[in-house]
Structure formats: C-alpha cells, structure tokens
Design a protein around this motif. Sequence first.
Motif, short mmCIF file in Angstrom:
data_model
loop_
_atom_site.label_atom_id
_atom_site.label_comp_id
_atom_site.label_asym_id
_atom_site.label_seq_id
_atom_site.Cartn_x
_atom_site.Cartn_y
_atom_site.Cartn_z
N ILE A 1 2.09 -11.62 1.89
CA ILE A 1 2.04 -10.24 2.38
C ILE A 1 2.49 -9.26 1.29
CG2 ILE A 1 3.06 -8.63 4.05
CD1 ILE A 1 3.09 -11.06 6.03
N CYS A 2 3.52 -9.63 0.54
CA CYS A 2 4.00 -8.75 -0.54
C CYS A 2 2.97 -8.60 -1.66
CB CYS A 2 5.31 -9.28 -1.10
SG CYS A 2 6.71 -9.04 0.02
N ALA A 3 2.06 -9.56 -1.79
CA ALA A 3 1.04 -9.49 -2.84
C ALA A 3 -0.14 -8.59 -2.44
CB ALA A 3 0.52 -10.90 -3.15
N MET A 4 -0.24 -8.23 -1.18
CA MET A 4 -1.33 -7.37 -0.72
C MET A 4 -1.18 -5.97 -1.29
SD MET A 4 -1.58 -8.41 3.28
CE MET A 4 -2.10 -10.00 3.82
N THR A 5 -2.31 -5.32 -1.58
CA THR A 5 -2.26 -3.99 -2.19
C THR A 5 -2.99 -2.93 -1.38
OG1 THR A 5 -4.24 -4.51 -3.48
CG2 THR A 5 -2.10 -4.95 -4.53
N GLN A 6 -3.56 -3.29 -0.24
CA GLN A 6 -4.37 -2.37 0.54
C GLN A 6 -3.52 -1.45 1.41
OE1 GLN A 6 -7.02 -4.27 3.36
NE2 GLN A 6 -8.64 -2.83 2.85
N SER A 7 -3.89 -0.16 1.46
CA SER A 7 -3.29 0.83 2.35
C SER A 7 -4.32 1.16 3.42
CB SER A 7 -2.96 2.12 1.59
OG SER A 7 -2.03 1.87 0.58
N ARG A 8 -3.85 1.67 4.56
CA ARG A 8 -4.78 2.05 5.63
C ARG A 8 -4.10 3.07 6.52
NH1 ARG A 8 -10.23 0.47 6.26
NH2 ARG A 8 -9.56 -1.45 5.35
N ASN A 9 -4.82 4.16 6.84
CA ASN A 9 -4.36 5.19 7.78
C ASN A 9 -2.94 5.65 7.51
OD1 ASN A 9 -6.83 4.59 8.90
ND2 ASN A 9 -6.11 4.74 10.99
N GLY A 10 -2.59 5.84 6.26
CA GLY A 10 -1.27 6.34 5.92
C GLY A 10 -0.19 5.28 5.79
N PHE A 11 -0.51 4.03 6.04
CA PHE A 11 0.45 2.96 5.88
C PHE A 11 0.23 2.30 4.52
CE2 PHE A 11 0.20 3.18 10.55
CZ PHE A 11 1.55 3.34 10.84
N GLU A 12 1.27 2.30 3.70
CA GLU A 12 1.23 1.68 2.37
C GLU A 12 1.36 0.17 2.51
OE1 GLU A 12 0.84 3.21 -0.59
OE2 GLU A 12 0.72 5.18 0.34
N PRO A 13 1.03 -0.59 1.43
CA PRO A 13 1.25 -2.04 1.47
C PRO A 13 2.74 -2.36 1.48
CG PRO A 13 0.45 -1.37 -0.69
CD PRO A 13 0.41 -0.15 0.19
N ALA A 14 3.09 -3.56 1.91
CA ALA A 14 4.49 -3.97 2.01
C ALA A 14 5.25 -3.80 0.70
CB ALA A 14 4.58 -5.42 2.48
N ASN A 15 4.62 -4.10 -0.42
CA ASN A 15 5.33 -4.03 -1.70
C ASN A 15 5.70 -2.61 -2.12
OD1 ASN A 15 2.91 -3.03 -2.77
ND2 ASN A 15 2.29 -5.04 -3.52
N LYS A 16 5.18 -1.60 -1.42
CA LYS A 16 5.57 -0.21 -1.70
C LYS A 16 6.54 0.33 -0.66
CE LYS A 16 1.66 1.00 -4.41
NZ LYS A 16 1.05 2.07 -5.10
N VAL A 17 6.72 -0.39 0.44
CA VAL A 17 7.60 0.05 1.52
C VAL A 17 8.85 -0.83 1.60
CG1 VAL A 17 7.78 0.46 4.01
CG2 VAL A 17 5.64 0.95 2.83
N CYS A 18 8.66 -2.12 1.52
CA CYS A 18 9.76 -3.10 1.66
C CYS A 18 10.18 -3.56 0.27
CB CYS A 18 9.31 -4.28 2.52
SG CYS A 18 8.62 -3.77 4.11
N LEU A 19 10.76 -2.64 -0.49
CA LEU A 19 11.06 -2.89 -1.89
C LEU A 19 12.02 -4.06 -2.10
CD1 LEU A 19 11.41 0.81 -3.07
CD2 LEU A 19 9.40 -0.66 -3.12
N ALA A 20 13.09 -4.13 -1.32
CA ALA A 20 14.06 -5.22 -1.49
C ALA A 20 13.47 -6.55 -1.06
CB ALA A 20 15.35 -4.92 -0.72
N THR A 21 12.81 -6.58 0.08
CA THR A 21 12.22 -7.82 0.59
C THR A 21 11.16 -8.35 -0.36
OG1 THR A 21 12.67 -7.17 2.86
CG2 THR A 21 10.99 -8.85 2.54
N CYS A 22 10.32 -7.48 -0.89
CA CYS A 22 9.25 -7.90 -1.81
C CYS A 22 9.72 -7.96 -3.26
CB CYS A 22 8.06 -6.96 -1.69
SG CYS A 22 7.15 -7.11 -0.14
N LYS A 23 10.95 -7.55 -3.51
CA LYS A 23 11.51 -7.53 -4.87
C LYS A 23 10.63 -6.71 -5.81
CE LYS A 23 13.77 -11.98 -4.25
NZ LYS A 23 13.44 -12.23 -2.87
N THR A 24 10.27 -5.50 -5.36
CA THR A 24 9.39 -4.63 -6.15
C THR A 24 10.05 -3.30 -6.51
OG1 THR A 24 8.37 -3.87 -4.08
CG2 THR A 24 7.21 -5.58 -5.30
N CYS A 25 11.36 -3.29 -6.62
CA CYS A 25 12.05 -2.04 -6.94
C CYS A 25 11.67 -1.48 -8.29
CB CYS A 25 13.57 -2.24 -6.90
SG CYS A 25 14.13 -2.56 -5.25
N ASP A 26 11.42 -2.36 -9.25
CA ASP A 26 11.05 -1.90 -10.59
C ASP A 26 9.55 -1.88 -10.80
OD1 ASP A 26 10.49 -4.55 -10.69
OD2 ASP A 26 11.71 -4.99 -12.45
N GLY A 27 8.80 -2.03 -9.70
CA GLY A 27 7.35 -2.00 -9.78
C GLY A 27 6.72 -3.37 -9.99
#
Length: 171
Positions: free
Chosen positions: A59-85
């Motif tokens: 799920i964290c690897a997904m990059t698709q947005s839809r209807n104003g909802f961003e992918p998990a890696n842009k919203v759940c930064l700590a869970t996806c470990k994507t704070c530094d991008g």
Amino acid sequence: PTKAPTKAPTNSPTSATNGACQEELLGRFFFKLKNGTFVPISKNCRWLDAQGPSKKNRICAMTQSRNGFEPANKVCLATCKTCDGSNQETPSPTPAPSKRTPTCDETPSRKFVLRVNASGNNVFKSCRWLSTSKSSKIERICGETVPSNTASSVTAIAREVCRSTCKTCPS
C-alpha cells in the motif's frame, strides 16, 4: 500521543511518531476503487499501521491519488517511512533531529475533518476548499480544536492539516 505502540486501541486518536516524523492517525489516503465503479475507498493511517508488513509495504508503494485523497506514502509518513521523501527504513539508531525549521507546505488535496454529520460520519474537506473560503470561515474553522458536532479528540483538524492556510506553521 502514546509513547509506545499499544496492544489495545487507545480511547482517542493520537499522532504516530517515527523520530521527527509525524502523521495524523485519522489522516485518510486513497486505498482503491469500489468494485465495478469509480468511487474511491479511503482508509486512515491507523488502519494502515495495523496491517501486516507485506500489505503495508504494498500500500505504501502505491502512487495513485483519487478525488482529493493522496496515496498512503504522502499521508501516512511515519507508517510508510516516507518523511524524507523515500520509502527507506529509518537507520538505527535514529540521528538527532536537525535544527532546521520544518517547512509549511500543504497539499491542497489533503483532507481534514470539518464536522461529524447526523449519521455519525466524518465530513471531510480539503485544504483547497478551505483556502478558497471567506476569511471569517477560515478563521473559525482553523480555530477549532475538535470538529463540529463531536466531543471526541480528532487529530485530522484543519489547523493541523492545512497549516499554511491556517497560519499554524511551526516557528
């Protein structure tokens, strides 16, 4: 926020932290389209954090947005470990946080809880919607610590999600 993961759910939503990385546990991300439709299904970071490692990584690897909802890696930064991008594991031990001031960028499509409707469902609005509202409405919504019609603590409030519009950037 809780200091360590809990086995049982806490009474109210908290922020997840991974070093200097934070996320709103009620922050919603695009999960998938409802079968046979173009209706998006969103999930929150608390739900994602409770998933197994394989599903969470997928799920964290997904990059698709839809209807104003961003992918998990842009919203759940700590869970996806994507704070530094990136989606890299945090090194151990975690280095001390830098003295750098956090940026106050906001994603226009990021959602916050405006209120809870009569059916008990959260009503979400985007930072874009808020930024185009009248200044009196922005001031009122940004000043709320709990969405309208609810007594519980909710962390996905406008002043935490839309920091630039609400002028609540860390100093």
